[in-house]
Structures are given as structure tokens and as C-alpha cells.
Design a protein around this motif. Structure first.
Motif, short mmCIF file in Angstrom:
data_model
loop_
_atom_site.label_atom_id
_atom_site.label_comp_id
_atom_site.label_asym_id
_atom_site.label_seq_id
_atom_site.Cartn_x
_atom_site.Cartn_y
_atom_site.Cartn_z
N SER A 29 -14.43 5.39 -7.83
CA SER A 29 -13.37 5.54 -6.83
C SER A 29 -13.03 4.20 -6.17
CB SER A 29 -13.78 6.56 -5.76
OG SER A 29 -14.94 6.13 -5.07
N GLN A 50 -7.98 -1.66 -7.87
CA GLN A 50 -6.85 -1.92 -8.75
C GLN A 50 -5.52 -1.65 -8.03
OE1 GLN A 50 -7.02 -3.47 -11.66
NE2 GLN A 50 -9.25 -3.56 -11.32
N GLN A 51 -5.50 -0.61 -7.24
CA GLN A 51 -4.31 -0.29 -6.46
C GLN A 51 -4.03 -1.38 -5.43
OE1 GLN A 51 -4.58 3.48 -4.45
NE2 GLN A 51 -2.59 3.27 -3.44
N PHE A 52 -5.09 -1.84 -4.78
CA PHE A 52 -4.97 -2.89 -3.77
C PHE A 52 -4.44 -4.18 -4.39
CE2 PHE A 52 -7.38 -6.23 -1.25
CZ PHE A 52 -6.56 -6.18 -0.14
N LYS A 53 -4.99 -4.57 -5.52
CA LYS A 53 -4.54 -5.79 -6.21
C LYS A 53 -3.05 -5.70 -6.55
CE LYS A 53 -6.96 -7.70 -9.45
NZ LYS A 53 -7.78 -7.92 -10.68
N ALA A 54 -2.65 -4.56 -7.07
CA ALA A 54 -1.24 -4.40 -7.47
C ALA A 54 -0.31 -4.53 -6.27
CB ALA A 54 -1.05 -3.04 -8.14
N HIS A 55 -0.79 -4.08 -5.10
CA HIS A 55 0.04 -4.13 -3.90
C HIS A 55 0.15 -5.54 -3.33
CE1 HIS A 55 -0.13 0.36 -2.50
NE2 HIS A 55 0.24 0.23 -3.75
N SER A 57 -10.92 2.16 -8.56
CA SER A 57 -9.54 2.64 -8.57
C SER A 57 -8.78 2.10 -7.36
CB SER A 57 -9.53 4.17 -8.56
OG SER A 57 -8.21 4.66 -8.49
N ALA A 58 -9.42 2.14 -6.20
CA ALA A 58 -8.79 1.62 -4.99
C ALA A 58 -8.55 0.12 -5.11
CB ALA A 58 -9.67 1.92 -3.77
N VAL A 108 -6.81 1.26 1.26
CA VAL A 108 -5.89 0.30 0.66
C VAL A 108 -4.82 -0.16 1.64
CG1 VAL A 108 -4.15 -0.03 -1.15
CG2 VAL A 108 -6.31 1.13 -1.68
N ASP A 109 -4.24 0.75 2.38
CA ASP A 109 -3.17 0.39 3.31
C ASP A 109 -3.69 -0.51 4.44
OD1 ASP A 109 -1.33 1.84 1.86
OD2 ASP A 109 -1.57 3.66 3.06
N GLU A 126 -4.49 -3.93 3.04
CA GLU A 126 -3.28 -4.70 2.76
C GLU A 126 -2.75 -5.34 4.04
OE1 GLU A 126 1.24 -4.23 0.91
OE2 GLU A 126 -0.17 -2.55 0.81
#
Length: 278
Positions: free
Chosen positions: A32, A38-43, A35-36, A70-71, A74
Motif C-alpha cells: 500500500s 507511485q501516486q505521489f511521484k506522479a503528482h 502504491s501511494a 499523498v495530498d 504534496e
């Protein structure tokens, strides 16, 4: 991993501990968390301009600070990137710091037993009152952050050399600290100093050792402690001063000595530190 510390104080035995974070803990992720991440990097990567800000370890340090939200992470890292721009950090290590170097000694010397860089603040030699009176409290705080950043850079260099190092260690030597350094005018500086690591260098240091702290410094500690995160507080340990000399548990090993070329003063501080921890 935790190192047990035993303090022999004037009121008997006091047991405390300082949290240590291993290399594996810093670089390992659950499914988990991955996954977070990878999402963070993309953002955030498209919004960051410095190369080191886009590196996995740096990103992960900010994401961990916000418990993989993640939010929140960021907003945190973008705020930090903006702060670096506003503070001129891109050229901070090329500035003329002679006004601080002369009177507010800081040394980046050697490594601890785990190979982490040692950043030493000789706070006992700092005339904090003089800086505050001269209107240089903000510059003094920036001097601290500049040196935290130097330790971050050294840690990064060691990682690129293949060393399993993700954090640095801190020593604050309070020997000689004067009561004149504590006043209502100086408290904002201490508040800034207390929050700098959490706000700008999250998860980048492993241990914070406070040497030779005089009783009067407890006034400052009472101001600083509530401003620090639990993680920062758990990595802090007082050595000497009010509580006497600690001894590490039986599983400890001596730290590596820094270069023989260091100045007498910093050698004395480090020798004192090693004496406590061996």
C-alpha cells in the motif's frame, strides 16, 4: 532499532532511550505504501525543479512525514520547494558566511558507527544574545538550516557512493552556554530552530545528542519541546549536564573517529561524545 540508555542522575537511576532508524526501514515499503509512493511521484515530479527533489529517497522522506497521505505530502513538499526558492537555497552554500563562521561554529566531521555523517553545533560558543541584539536572529536561523542542508548533501553523496546511508546524526554541545542567551527577544529564534528539522528536513536525521546541557537551558527546552514532532523528540537524547553520564547497552559498538586533521576544538567535542557512547 532502539539503543537503551541508562542515566546515573542525582535522584537515582533514570531509564530512557533514543529511537534509531535503520537503512532497511528507510527504503522498505509495504504494497500500500508503494502504491501511494507511485501516486505521489506522479503528482509532484512535474512540479519540482531541482534534481535532488525528484529522487526517490527525498520524496519518500516527505511522504513518510505525512504518513503516506499523498495530498498532505504534496502540499508539504511543494511548500518546502517554494521556501527553498524564497530563502535562496540554490546558492546558499556559495554565500559569504564569514560573519557566522567566526562566532557560531558548526562542524561536519566524520561518521557515527552506522556510517551516518556527524553534524556538530558548538552551541556553547554561540553568542545568541549578540545576534539577536544586532538584528541577526533570522540570519543565525538560516545558518543553522544551511548546515542542516550541508549534512543532507553529504548524506546524499554517501548514498551515491554506494553506502547504505539515508540520514545524518546531530550533536549540540552546550558547554559554555550562557544565561544571557535566554531572553524574551531570543525565544522566536529558539522556536524557529525547534521546527526547522521537521519543516524542512523531515526524516533526514537519525539521532540528536545534546551534550553538557546546563540547568538554565531547561527554560529553552520547555519552549522548544511542544513545537517538535513526536518523531524528533524520540530521536533526541541529553548526554551529561543535569543527568550525568550515560552508558550504552551491551550491544553497542564504538563510533568511528573522524579525521585526525580536524581542529582542536571539534576534536575535543567529538572525543567527549565518543567517551560517553563507547
Amino acid at each position: 532499532m532502539r539503543n537503551s540508555i541508562t542515566f546515573f542522575g542525582i535522584f537515582g537511576l533514570v531509564f530512557t532511550s533514543v529511537s534509531c532508524v535503520s537503512y532497511d526501514e528507510d527504503v522498505s515499503l509495504s504494497a500500500s505504501q508503494a502504491s501511494a509512493f507511485q501516486q505521489f511521484k506522479a503528482h509532484v515530479i512535474p512540479k519540482l525543479k531541482r534534481d535532488f527533489e525528484k529522487e526517490d529517497l527525498y520524496l519518500l522522506q516527505f511522504l513518510r512525514a505525512k504518513k503516506f497521505d499523498v495530498d498532505e505530502a504534496e502540499r508539504f513538499i511543494l511548500r518546502e520547494s517554494k521556501w527553498r526558492t524564497e530563502q535562496g537555497f540554490d546558492g546558499i552554500h556559495n554565500e559569504d558566511w564569514s560573519d557566522m563562521e567566526c562566532c557560531y561554529p558548526v562542524f561536519l566531521e566524520g561518521v557515527d558507527r552506522e556510517g551516518k555523517p556527524l553534524l556538530i553545533f558548538d552551541i556553547g560558543e554561540w553568542d545568541i544574545r549578540a545576534a539577536v541584539v544586532a538584528g541577526k536572529a533570522d540570519r543565525m536561523a538560516k545558518w543553522m538550516s544551511k548546515n542542516y542542508d550541508l549534512a543532507r548533501m553529504r548524506t546524499r553523496e554517501l548514498g551515491k557512493e554506494g553506502k547504505n546511508v539515508t540520514r545524518f546524526s546531530l550533536i549540540y554541545d552546550m558547554k559554555g552556554f550562557s544565561a544571557t542567551s535566554i531572553s524574551a527577544a531570543s525565544l522566536p529564534f529558539y522556536a524557529t530552530a525547534a521546527t526547522a528539522l521537521d519543516q524542512h528536513f523531515p526524516n533526514m536525521f537519525d539521532k540528536l545528542f545534546q551534550l553538557n546541557s546546563p540547568p538554565i537551558f531547561e527554560t529553552v527546552v520547555q519552549v522548544m519541546r511542544p513545537l517538535m514532532s513526536y518523531g524528533t523528540q524520540s530521536k533526541s537524547m541529553e548526554i551529561g549536564g543535569r543527568s550525568g553520564h550515560p552508558k550504552l547497552g551491551s550491544g553497542s559498538t564504538p563510533h568511528k573517529s573522524p579525521s585526525d586533521t580536524v581542529a582542536t576544538k571539534r576534536t575535543s567535542i567529538i572525543k567527549n561524545y565518543f567517551t560517553y557512547l563507547v
